[in-house]
Design a protein around this motif. Structure first.
Motif, PDB file in Angstrom:
ATOM      1  N   ALA A   1      36.038  82.499  76.430  1.00 28.70           N
ATOM      2  CA  ALA A   1      36.619  82.019  76.108  1.00 28.70           C
ATOM      3  C   ALA A   1      37.478  82.697  76.025  1.00 28.70           C
ATOM      4  N   THR A   2      38.685  83.400  76.211  1.00 26.73           N
ATOM      5  CA  THR A   2      39.748  84.106  75.692  1.00 26.73           C
ATOM      6  C   THR A   2      40.847  83.274  74.759  1.00 26.73           C
ATOM      7  N   PHE A   3      41.204  83.937  73.423  1.00 32.77           N
ATOM      8  CA  PHE A   3      42.515  83.568  72.954  1.00 32.77           C
ATOM      9  C   PHE A   3      43.511  84.736  72.912  1.00 32.77           C
ATOM     10  N   TRP A   4      44.747  84.272  72.688  1.00 28.86           N
ATOM     11  CA  TRP A   4      45.693  84.615  73.738  1.00 28.86           C
ATOM     12  C   TRP A   4      46.791  84.125  72.752  1.00 28.86           C
ATOM     13  N   SER A   5      48.386  84.742  72.075  1.00 27.62           N
ATOM     14  CA  SER A   5      49.246  84.366  71.398  1.00 27.62           C
ATOM     15  C   SER A   5      50.536  85.327  72.470  1.00 27.62           C
TER      16      SER A   5
ATOM     17  N   TRP B   1      55.441  82.725  70.260  1.00 25.51           N
ATOM     18  CA  TRP B   1      56.212  81.499  70.373  1.00 25.51           C
ATOM     19  C   TRP B   1      54.882  80.432  69.916  1.00 25.51           C
ATOM     20  N   LYS B   2      54.047  80.745  71.029  1.00 26.42           N
ATOM     21  CA  LYS B   2      52.227  79.928  70.901  1.00 26.42           C
ATOM     22  C   LYS B   2      51.292  80.683  70.782  1.00 26.42           C
ATOM     23  N   THR B   3      50.269  79.808  70.759  1.00 30.02           N
ATOM     24  CA  THR B   3      48.957  80.508  70.451  1.00 30.02           C
ATOM     25  C   THR B   3      48.213  79.669  71.543  1.00 30.02           C
TER      26      THR B   3
ATOM     27  N   GLY C   1      39.140  78.463  83.243  1.00 29.35           N
ATOM     28  CA  GLY C   1      40.773  78.459  84.062  1.00 29.35           C
ATOM     29  C   GLY C   1      41.444  77.715  83.413  1.00 29.35           C
ATOM     30  N   VAL C   2      40.891  76.843  82.631  1.00 28.55           N
ATOM     31  CA  VAL C   2      41.929  76.454  82.339  1.00 28.55           C
ATOM     32  C   VAL C   2      42.723  76.351  80.651  1.00 28.55           C
ATOM     33  N   SER C   3      43.899  76.354  80.378  1.00 26.68           N
ATOM     34  CA  SER C   3      44.306  76.750  79.321  1.00 26.68           C
ATOM     35  C   SER C   3      45.118  75.650  78.196  1.00 26.68           C
ATOM     36  N   ASN C   4      45.000  75.125  77.075  1.00 26.43           N
ATOM     37  CA  ASN C   4      44.763  74.801  75.982  1.00 26.43           C
ATOM     38  C   ASN C   4      45.659  75.424  75.378  1.00 26.43           C
ATOM     39  N   CYS C   5      46.751  74.913  75.037  1.00 24.49           N
ATOM     40  CA  CYS C   5      48.370  75.796  74.049  1.00 24.49           C
ATOM     41  C   CYS C   5      48.730  75.253  72.779  1.00 24.49           C
ATOM     42  N   LYS C   6      48.936  75.342  72.152  1.00 27.66           N
ATOM     43  CA  LYS C   6      49.721  75.425  70.519  1.00 27.66           C
ATOM     44  C   LYS C   6      50.608  76.373  70.385  1.00 27.66           C
ATOM     45  N   ASP C   7      51.915  74.989  70.230  1.00 30.20           N
ATOM     46  CA  ASP C   7      53.494  75.658  70.100  1.00 30.20           C
ATOM     47  C   ASP C   7      53.471  75.713  68.811  1.00 30.20           C
TER      48      ASP C   7
ATOM     49  N   LEU D   1      59.551  78.280  59.561  1.00 34.11           N
ATOM     50  CA  LEU D   1      59.497  78.514  58.586  1.00 34.11           C
ATOM     51  C   LEU D   1      57.922  78.255  57.773  1.00 34.11           C
ATOM     52  N   ALA D   2      57.251  77.685  58.559  1.00 31.44           N
ATOM     53  CA  ALA D   2      56.397  78.114  58.306  1.00 31.44           C
ATOM     54  C   ALA D   2      55.561  79.250  58.809  1.00 31.44           C
ATOM     55  N   LEU D   3      55.588  79.527  59.639  1.00 30.07           N
ATOM     56  CA  LEU D   3      55.706  81.109  60.427  1.00 30.07           C
ATOM     57  C   LEU D   3      55.699  82.189  59.461  1.00 30.07           C
ATOM     58  N   ASP D   4      54.609  83.325  59.878  1.00 30.25           N
ATOM     59  CA  ASP D   4      54.501  84.857  59.185  1.00 30.25           C
ATOM     60  C   ASP D   4      55.699  84.958  59.176  1.00 30.25           C
TER      61      ASP D   4
END
Length: 237
Positions: free
Chosen positions: A43-47, A50-52, A59-65, A70-73
């Motif tokens: 697995a490869t995690f990247w951010s 705008w999203k992670t 090769g299948v990617s699952n993304c989450k915006d 206001l809740a971001l770092d």
């Protein structure tokens, strides 16, 4: 190097840097982390800003915006603002550069075009500084977490977008500086030069005659005989 060639070089550098900076916003890999298995990467995690996302070995990617701004770092919000400001400044700088360059037919007089080119150079310098600050801040957060022994969460490494952003920032700053040098060179070349031509000559106001000048007839000598005789008679009265 002439002023026009200097402006063209500055424009190419600045536009190239602005394109690289603009390409970092949609780029996925701002930070990346991999979980290695015994044979293949599982697995490869990247951010990015705008999203992670996570990509498995197939090769299948699952993304989450990111759910809420206001809740971001805080560093992500600052990086977003700086990158958007950098892109906007680069756009205005490129527009002003097209108007103020000597190879274009718009912009007014040379003095007005020089001021416009100076403003374009400052825009490109500010654009490069904003992008450089954003990429450096994001990279500082990644490296500080990576080398912190007390940080137990998943650690990331620098992504390709950061290097692209640094390269674009350097090109924008160089282009803006060259624009300022071309402005100084243009002012130096446009300064009038004064040459000493000697003492002014006085031209006679006598009208010139057309054709060949006719030879003037010799003047007859003045006759002082009458006056001398008259003087002889009246000398002693």
């Amino acid at each position: 190097m002439s002023s026009m060639a200097t402006e063209i070089l500055a424009f190419v550098l600045s536009i190239s840097g602005w394109v690289l900076i603009s390409s970092t916003l949609p780029t996925d890999y701002w930070k990346v982390s991999s979980i290695d298995g015994t044979v293949i990467t599982t697995a490869t995690f990247w951010s990015n800003l705008w999203k992670t996302c996570v990509t498995d070995s197939t090769g299948v990617s699952n993304c989450k915006d990111f759910p809420s701004m206001l809740a971001l770092d805080g560093y992500i919000q600052v990086c977003r603002g700086l990158m958007i400001a950098s892109v906007c400044l680069g756009f205005f700088g490129s527009t002003l550069a097209l108007v103020g360059m000597k190879c274009t037919k718009i912009g007014g007089s040379d003095k007005t075009k020089a001021k416009i080119v100076c403003l374009a150079g400052f825009n490109f310098i500010l654009s490069g500084l904003c992008s450089l600050t954003a990429c450096s801040l994001y990279a500082h957060r990644i490296t500080s977490e990576f080398f912190d022994p007390m940080f137990i969460a998943q650690k990331f490494e620098l992504g390709a977008a950061l290097f692209i952003g640094w390269a674009g920032s350097v090109l924008c700053i160089l282009g803006g500086v060259v624009f300022c040098f071309s402005l100084a060179e243009g002012f130096t070349s446009s300064r009038p030069e004064y040459m000493y031509t000697g003492a002014p000559s006085f031209v006679s106001s006598r009208p010139k005659t057309n054709g060949k000048a006719k030879a003037s007839a010799p003047k007859a000598p003045l006759d002082y005989s009458g006056s001398s005789r008259q003087f002889g008679k009246n000398a002693y009265v």
